[in-house]
Design an enzyme around this catalytic site. Sequence first.
Site, short mmCIF file in Angstrom:
data_model
loop_
_atom_site.label_atom_id
_atom_site.label_comp_id
_atom_site.label_asym_id
_atom_site.label_seq_id
_atom_site.Cartn_x
_atom_site.Cartn_y
_atom_site.Cartn_z
N SER A 248 -15.91 -2.72 -10.15
CA SER A 248 -16.94 -2.22 -9.54
C SER A 248 -18.25 -2.44 -10.30
CB SER A 248 -16.92 -0.86 -9.37
OG SER A 248 -17.93 -0.22 -8.88
N TYR B 141 -14.55 7.68 -12.42
CA TYR B 141 -14.49 6.48 -11.71
C TYR B 141 -15.20 5.44 -12.51
CZ TYR B 141 -14.98 2.99 -7.85
OH TYR B 141 -15.16 1.83 -7.19
N LYS C 203 -13.49 1.96 -14.18
CA LYS C 203 -13.92 0.67 -13.83
C LYS C 203 -14.33 -0.08 -15.06
CE LYS C 203 -12.69 0.85 -9.66
NZ LYS C 203 -11.82 -0.06 -8.92
N THR D 227 -20.86 -4.05 -5.42
CA THR D 227 -21.82 -2.94 -5.15
C THR D 227 -21.08 -1.74 -4.15
OG1 THR D 227 -23.94 -2.32 -4.55
CG2 THR D 227 -23.06 -3.95 -3.33
N THR E 226 -16.81 0.59 3.43
CA THR E 226 -15.62 0.79 3.51
C THR E 226 -15.23 2.61 3.79
OG1 THR E 226 -14.51 1.31 1.31
CG2 THR E 226 -14.59 -1.06 2.28
N ASP F 73 0.91 -0.99 0.03
CA ASP F 73 -0.05 -0.24 -0.03
C ASP F 73 0.78 1.24 -0.03
OD1 ASP F 73 -3.32 0.32 0.94
OD2 ASP F 73 -1.94 2.04 1.08
N ASP G 28 3.62 1.50 -4.51
CA ASP G 28 2.97 2.37 -5.41
C ASP G 28 2.30 1.79 -6.75
OD1 ASP G 28 1.68 4.52 -6.96
OD2 ASP G 28 3.11 5.82 -6.72
P1 NAD Z 1 -10.25 1.96 0.68
O1 NAD Z 1 -9.99 3.38 0.34
O2 NAD Z 1 -10.85 1.79 1.98
O3 NAD Z 1 -8.80 1.26 0.54
C1 NAD Z 1 -8.17 1.45 -0.80
C2 NAD Z 1 -6.53 1.19 -0.51
O4 NAD Z 1 -5.72 1.50 -1.60
C3 NAD Z 1 -6.20 2.41 0.57
O5 NAD Z 1 -5.51 1.81 1.79
C4 NAD Z 1 -5.23 3.33 -0.28
O6 NAD Z 1 -4.10 3.50 0.74
C5 NAD Z 1 -4.79 2.17 -1.42
N1 NAD Z 1 -3.94 2.83 -2.47
C6 NAD Z 1 -4.49 4.20 -3.14
N2 NAD Z 1 -3.68 4.42 -4.26
C7 NAD Z 1 -2.55 3.55 -3.98
C8 NAD Z 1 -1.58 3.24 -4.62
N3 NAD Z 1 -1.00 4.30 -5.85
N4 NAD Z 1 -0.74 2.11 -4.65
C9 NAD Z 1 -1.13 1.53 -3.57
N5 NAD Z 1 -2.02 1.35 -2.72
C10 NAD Z 1 -2.90 2.40 -2.99
O7 NAD Z 1 -11.12 1.45 -0.38
P2 NAD Z 1 -11.94 0.13 -0.71
O8 NAD Z 1 -13.47 0.44 -0.78
O9 NAD Z 1 -11.36 -1.19 0.01
O10 NAD Z 1 -11.58 -0.13 -2.33
C11 NAD Z 1 -10.96 -1.19 -2.79
C12 NAD Z 1 -11.17 -1.52 -4.31
O11 NAD Z 1 -12.44 -1.80 -4.34
C13 NAD Z 1 -11.06 -0.20 -5.08
O12 NAD Z 1 -10.43 -0.41 -6.36
C14 NAD Z 1 -12.37 0.36 -5.09
O13 NAD Z 1 -12.49 1.19 -6.46
C15 NAD Z 1 -13.11 -0.94 -5.52
N6 NAD Z 1 -14.56 -0.91 -4.85
C16 NAD Z 1 -14.84 -0.39 -3.59
C17 NAD Z 1 -16.29 -0.25 -3.60
C18 NAD Z 1 -16.76 0.34 -2.05
O14 NAD Z 1 -18.22 0.43 -2.20
N7 NAD Z 1 -16.20 0.48 -1.20
C19 NAD Z 1 -17.20 -0.64 -4.55
C20 NAD Z 1 -16.77 -1.23 -5.64
C21 NAD Z 1 -15.58 -1.24 -5.92
#
Ligand code: NAD
Length: 276
Positions: free
Chosen positions: A137, A150, A154, A181, A185, A36, A58
């Site tokens: 997503s 976004y 996706k 969905t 988080t 991360d 990264d």
């Molecule tokens: P989150 O913000 O809780 O966690 C995402 C993590 O990614 C964070 O710890 C952040 O530091 C890390 N991150 C960001 N940029 C980065 C980089 N350049 N390199 C490495 N790490 C990096 O988000 P989440 O809800 O856990 O989302 C995880 C995935 O699920 C994402 O791809 C998101 O688009 C997808 N998603 C989430 C949801 C939702 O509703 N939470 C729904 C559909 C899809």
Amino acid sequence: MTVTGKVVVITGGARGIGLATATTLHKLGAKVAIGDVDEAKLKESATELGLQVYGKLDVTDSDSFTAFLDDVERQLGPVDVLVNNAGIMPAGKVIEESDAVTKRILDINVYGVILGSKIAAQRMVKRGSGHVINIASLAGETPTPGLATYCASKFAVVGFTDSARIEYRDTGVHFSTVLPTFTNTELVSGTQGAKGLKNAEPEDIANAIVSLLEKPRRRVSVTKLAGFLVASQKFMPRAASEYMGKTLGLEHVFLEDVDTEARRAYEERARGITQN
Ligand code: NAD
């Protein structure tokens, strides 16, 4: 395929869906490594979970990705599974979005996923086995006002992953897409979700990933109901599917209906205003 003993790398594993997936797979006996950009949160989460292998990653930087996978392979052995999970979701009107934010969304959500898929699959194809799981997503199939860039990112992940899946299907390397969905988080903070539908929990996404590892498939949507509604829209006249989106509140959920105070901390992190 059983999960036990598999070497699994999860990007964006410091919190949210990535951390829930790491937790579930660790409990099932996989050798899990998380990377991360948020080093402080990463260390805290890895220590709490008892993970030995974690490090700054990264996903937008090819050298960083390669070095991280090299390090994991030195410590745990060849990577069996890469979960490209890191992603950000800044929300707002597209004409008000700065070019820097547009680029950041595409860099992390698209370029990062493609980079990770390439770097991992180069190694996996040589060995004739492996699994790349890309977290897209349901917004990768549903136009959503307030999330135009976004959504674009996706949709790109869905198209990329499915193309790579077909390209490598005879090599022993699997590609799968996960379409969550609204999931509880920090990413959805200050938003209300779809009207009448329950948000998923991060553990639901983790369980879907386990099911993909046990039986590789093209894709899985979570929740099943949300996935069904999105899939059914494809068979409806455009006006009916847009009406459904309106009924679910999707036209305003990321615009007028956002609690901006509750969302501020996430937006600042996602936009790179606060340091990770
Ligand atoms: P989150 O913000 O809780 O966690 C995402 C993590 O990614 C964070 O710890 C952040 O530091 C890390 N991150 C960001 N940029 C980065 C980089 N350049 N390199 C490495 N790490 C990096 O988000 P989440 O809800 O856990 O989302 C995880 C995935 O699920 C994402 O791809 C998101 O688009 C997808 N998603 C989430 C949801 C939702 O509703 N939470 C729904 C559909 C899809």
